[in-house]
Design a protein around this motif. Structure first.
Motif, mmCIF file in Angstrom:
data_model
loop_
_atom_site.group_PDB
_atom_site.id
_atom_site.type_symbol
_atom_site.label_atom_id
_atom_site.label_comp_id
_atom_site.label_asym_id
_atom_site.label_seq_id
_atom_site.Cartn_x
_atom_site.Cartn_y
_atom_site.Cartn_z
ATOM 1 N N GLY A 151 0.809 -1.209 0.000
ATOM 2 C CA GLY A 151 0.000 0.000 0.000
ATOM 3 C C GLY A 151 0.840 1.255 0.000
ATOM 4 N N GLU A 152 1.927 1.248 0.767
ATOM 5 C CA GLU A 152 2.786 2.425 0.829
ATOM 6 C C GLU A 152 3.496 2.665 -0.502
ATOM 7 O OE1 GLU A 152 3.755 5.752 1.888
ATOM 8 O OE2 GLU A 152 2.735 4.540 3.409
ATOM 9 N N VAL A 153 3.941 1.611 -1.166
ATOM 10 C CA VAL A 153 4.618 1.766 -2.448
ATOM 11 C C VAL A 153 3.653 2.314 -3.493
ATOM 12 C CG1 VAL A 153 5.797 0.550 -4.317
ATOM 13 C CG2 VAL A 153 6.325 -0.010 -1.939
ATOM 14 N N VAL A 154 2.424 1.802 -3.519
ATOM 15 C CA VAL A 154 1.441 2.297 -4.492
ATOM 16 C C VAL A 154 1.152 3.774 -4.256
ATOM 17 C CG1 VAL A 154 -0.942 2.091 -5.292
ATOM 18 C CG2 VAL A 154 0.412 0.035 -4.888
ATOM 19 N N ARG A 155 0.971 4.166 -3.001
ATOM 20 C CA ARG A 155 0.727 5.581 -2.723
ATOM 21 C C ARG A 155 1.893 6.451 -3.185
ATOM 22 N NH1 ARG A 155 -2.011 3.534 1.928
ATOM 23 N NH2 ARG A 155 -0.042 3.381 3.082
ATOM 24 N N ALA A 156 3.107 5.989 -2.963
ATOM 25 C CA ALA A 156 4.268 6.769 -3.362
ATOM 26 C C ALA A 156 4.360 6.895 -4.881
ATOM 27 C CB ALA A 156 5.540 6.135 -2.795
ATOM 28 N N LEU A 157 4.151 5.790 -5.594
ATOM 29 C CA LEU A 157 4.247 5.826 -7.051
ATOM 30 C C LEU A 157 3.187 6.732 -7.658
ATOM 31 C CD1 LEU A 157 4.907 2.074 -7.916
ATOM 32 C CD2 LEU A 157 6.532 3.945 -8.114
ATOM 33 N N GLU A 158 2.011 6.780 -7.056
ATOM 34 C CA GLU A 158 0.909 7.545 -7.625
ATOM 35 C C GLU A 158 0.801 8.945 -7.034
ATOM 36 O OE1 GLU A 158 -2.653 5.154 -7.701
ATOM 37 O OE2 GLU A 158 -1.799 4.083 -9.426
ATOM 38 N N GLY A 159 1.757 9.318 -6.193
ATOM 39 C CA GLY A 159 1.763 10.666 -5.665
ATOM 40 C C GLY A 159 0.669 10.962 -4.664
ATOM 41 N N ARG A 160 0.141 9.935 -4.019
ATOM 42 C CA ARG A 160 -0.899 10.140 -3.005
ATOM 43 C C ARG A 160 -0.250 10.522 -1.673
ATOM 44 N NH1 ARG A 160 -4.102 4.503 -3.389
ATOM 45 N NH2 ARG A 160 -3.925 4.127 -5.643
ATOM 46 N N ASP A 161 -1.094 10.971 -0.743
ATOM 47 C CA ASP A 161 -0.598 11.255 0.598
ATOM 48 C C ASP A 161 -0.025 9.980 1.210
ATOM 49 O OD1 ASP A 161 -1.365 13.879 0.444
ATOM 50 O OD2 ASP A 161 -3.308 13.562 1.411
ATOM 51 N N PRO A 162 1.112 10.070 1.873
ATOM 52 C CA PRO A 162 1.709 8.867 2.470
ATOM 53 C C PRO A 162 0.879 8.349 3.630
ATOM 54 C CG PRO A 162 2.923 10.823 3.119
ATOM 55 C CD PRO A 162 1.931 11.269 2.087
ATOM 56 N N GLY A 163 1.039 7.063 3.918
ATOM 57 C CA GLY A 163 0.369 6.466 5.058
ATOM 58 C C GLY A 163 1.017 6.895 6.368
ATOM 59 N N PRO A 164 0.391 6.547 7.500
ATOM 60 C CA PRO A 164 0.901 7.009 8.794
ATOM 61 C C PRO A 164 2.264 6.447 9.172
ATOM 62 C CG PRO A 164 -0.863 5.405 9.077
ATOM 63 C CD PRO A 164 -0.836 5.753 7.625
ATOM 64 N N HIS A 165 2.692 5.375 8.505
ATOM 65 C CA HIS A 165 3.968 4.764 8.849
ATOM 66 C C HIS A 165 5.009 4.929 7.751
ATOM 67 C CE1 HIS A 165 1.510 3.219 12.010
ATOM 68 N NE2 HIS A 165 0.822 2.449 11.192
ATOM 69 N N ALA A 166 4.775 5.885 6.850
ATOM 70 C CA ALA A 166 5.685 6.072 5.715
ATOM 71 C C ALA A 166 7.090 6.439 6.174
ATOM 72 C CB ALA A 166 5.133 7.143 4.786
ATOM 73 N N ALA A 167 7.199 7.323 7.157
ATOM 74 C CA ALA A 167 8.523 7.747 7.607
ATOM 75 C C ALA A 167 9.312 6.577 8.193
ATOM 76 C CB ALA A 167 8.394 8.867 8.616
ATOM 77 N N ARG A 168 8.621 5.693 8.924
ATOM 78 C CA ARG A 168 9.293 4.541 9.515
ATOM 79 C C ARG A 168 9.890 3.639 8.440
ATOM 80 N NH1 ARG A 168 9.003 1.748 14.352
ATOM 81 N NH2 ARG A 168 9.020 3.854 15.189
ATOM 82 N N MET A 169 9.264 3.593 7.262
ATOM 83 C CA MET A 169 9.708 2.696 6.197
ATOM 84 C C MET A 169 10.400 3.427 5.051
ATOM 85 S SD MET A 169 6.513 -0.015 6.014
ATOM 86 C CE MET A 169 5.301 1.222 5.518
ATOM 87 N N SER A 170 10.713 4.690 5.222
ATOM 88 C CA SER A 170 11.293 5.482 4.139
ATOM 89 C C SER A 170 12.628 4.894 3.651
ATOM 90 C CB SER A 170 11.537 6.921 4.616
ATOM 91 O OG SER A 170 12.334 7.618 3.689
ATOM 92 N N PRO A 171 12.806 4.722 2.351
ATOM 93 C CA PRO A 171 14.084 4.207 1.842
ATOM 94 C C PRO A 171 15.268 5.128 2.115
ATOM 95 C CG PRO A 171 12.364 4.034 0.180
ATOM 96 C CD PRO A 171 11.802 4.871 1.269
ATOM 97 N N GLY A 172 15.013 6.400 2.386
ATOM 98 C CA GLY A 172 16.103 7.341 2.600
ATOM 99 C C GLY A 172 16.380 7.659 4.042
ATOM 100 N N ARG A 173 15.851 6.879 4.970
ATOM 101 C CA ARG A 173 15.972 7.254 6.385
ATOM 102 C C ARG A 173 17.381 7.125 6.937
ATOM 103 N NH1 ARG A 173 13.253 2.294 6.188
ATOM 104 N NH2 ARG A 173 14.006 0.621 7.569
ATOM 105 N N PHE A 174 18.270 6.414 6.242
ATOM 106 C CA PHE A 174 19.647 6.287 6.710
ATOM 107 C C PHE A 174 20.610 7.145 5.893
ATOM 108 C CE2 PHE A 174 17.815 2.003 7.705
ATOM 109 C CZ PHE A 174 17.718 2.210 9.073
ATOM 110 N N ALA A 175 20.066 7.938 4.999
ATOM 111 C CA ALA A 175 20.924 8.734 4.117
ATOM 112 C C ALA A 175 21.724 9.730 4.942
ATOM 113 C CB ALA A 175 20.088 9.456 3.080
#
Length: 329
Positions: A305-329
Motif C-alpha cells: 500500500g505504501e509503495v502504491v501511494r508513493a508511485l501515484e503521488g498520493r498522501d503517504p500512510g501514517p507509517h511512511a517515515a518509519r519505512m522510508s528508503p532514505g531514512r539512513f541517508a
C-alpha cells in the motif's frame, strides 16, 4: 524492446503483493524475476504481530504497527482471493505467566491456562497458495535484472537474457541479494533461517515454544522453524540444526513424534539496519519494497500500500517515515 506501465522486479511476498496492489489500482503490471523458488515460498506464512512482538521485545507503538499490518490483510485477502487462517496461536512452555503478561502489556488478547497461553490475534496463510493468488492476472517474465537506467520515457531495464524493457515506473523487490544493475540500494544485510517440513499428525493451529514454532500447512503436515542467523546467505541446511528443531518441536507437540521429515531447508531474508522494511520511492519513478527481516508476509500488505501511494503521488500512510528508503541517508 517491450513497453510496460510498471515493472516489479522480484516475485516474493513484497514483490507480488505490490504487483497485486498496483493491479487493484488499475495499473498494468509486469513482474520480472528469475525462475527459482523465493524465500517467501518456503516461509511458514505467519501473520503474527502478537508473539513476534512479545518474543522480540518490541515496544507497544511498534507492536501497534504490526497489528495494523495484519489488519490490512483482511480486505487485501478478499480482493486478491487469498485464504486467511484466523485460528490463533498457542505458547507452550514454562514461561506461560510471563508470556501472558507481555502480550497483555502490548495490548494483545491472551488467555493463560496452566502452561499454555493462547492468543487469537496471530493469523497465518499458505505461502505458496498466496503467491499463486497474488500472481493472478499479472504478466510474468523470467529473468534477472542486470541493468537499470533512466530514460525520457521512464526506466530502461535489461535482463540476463538481453531482453530490454522500457517502463514508466519500476519497483525493486529483489530480496537480500545485492544488485549489480547500476542503482544503489539502501543498506540490506542477509539473515538465514533454517526450517523443516514434516508430514503426518500436527497441531491444529500454530504452536510456539522457546526456540521453535510449528505451523500447520493447508496440504497437511507442518513447517517447523526457524533460526535467525545474521550475516549468513548460504542455503545448505545444517543437520545439527534440523535435529535441534525437531527435538524442540516434538517436546512442545508430542503428536509430532510420528511425523516424517519431508525436507530440511534454509532461506535468506533481507533486513535493514533498524529491522523495518524499505517501502517508498528511491527516486522519481523508482520504488522499493525490500528488507522485511522475518516478517515479510505480515508486512506485505502494508508495504504494498505504501509503495502504491508513493508511485501515484498520493498522501503517504501514517507509517511512511518509519519505512522510508532514505531514512539512513
Amino acid at each position: 524492446m517491450t513497453q510496460a506501465d510498471v515493472v516489479v522486479v522480484g516475485a516474493g511476498a513484497l514483490g507480488l503483493a505490490t504487483a497485486a496492489a498496483l493491479r487493484l489500482a488499475g495499473r498494468d503490471v509486469v513482474v520480472l524475476a528469475p525462475e527459482e523458488i523465493s524465500a517467501s515460498a518456503l516461509a511458514a506464512g505467519m501473520l503474527a504481530p502478537a508473539f513476534e512482538s512479545a518474543l522480540d521485545g518490541i515496544p507497544s507503538p511498534d507492536a501497534a504497527i504490526l497489528r495494523h499490518a495484519r489488519d490490512l490483510w483482511t480486505d487485501f485477502a478478499d480482493q486478491t482471493g487469498v485464504e486467511l487462517y484466523r485460528d490463533g496461536a498457542e505458547w507452550r512452555g514454562p514461561e506461560a505467566e510471563a508470556m501472558a503478561g507481555r502480550l497483555g502489556d502490548l495490548g494483545f488478547a491472551a488467555h493463560q491456562d496452566g502452561a499454555t497461553v493462547f492468543t487469537p490475534e496471530d493469523w497465518r496463510l499458505d505461502a505458496r497458495g498466496t503467491l499463486a493468488a497474488l500472481s493472478r492476472g499479472i504478466e510474468r517474465r523470467f529473468g534477472r535484472l542486470t541493468q537499470l537506467e533512466p530514460v525520457p520515457e521512464g526506466w530502461r531495464l535489461t535482463d540476463d537474457r538481453n531482453v530490454v524493457s522500457v517502463a514508466r515506473q519500476v519497483v525493486l523487490a529483489t530480496g537480500w541479494a545485492p544488485l549489480s544493475c547500476g542503482v544503489s540500494l539502501p543498506p540490506i544485510h542477509p539473515i538465514r533461517g533454517q526450517a523443516v517440513r514434516v508430514s503426518g499428525p500436527c497441531p491444529a493451529h500454530v504452536v510456539r515454544a522457546t526456540g521453535v514454532y510449528v505451523v500447520p500447512q493447508g496440504d497437511g503436515g507442518a513447517i517447523i522453524g526457524a533460526t535467525m542467523e545474521e550475516g549468513r546467505n548460504d542455503l545448505v541446511p545444517d543437520p545439527d540444526v534440523t535435529a535441534r528443531l525437531l527435538s524442540l518441536a516434538r517436546k512442545a507437540c508430542p503428536e509430532l513424534e510420528v511425523a516424517a521429515v519431508v525436507s530440511a531447508y534454509a532461506g535468506v531474508r533481507g533486513a535493514s539496519l533498524d529491522g523495518w522494511p524499505y517501502a517508498g520511492l528511491l527516486m522519481p519513478g523508482l520504488g522499493v519494497a525490500l528488507a522485511p527481516r522475518r516478517s515479510g508476509w505480515l508486512l506485505a500488505a502494508l508495504v504494498a500500500g505504501e509503495v502504491v501511494r508513493a508511485l501515484e503521488g498520493r498522501d503517504p500512510g501514517p507509517h511512511a517515515a518509519r519505512m522510508s528508503p532514505g531514512r539512513f541517508a
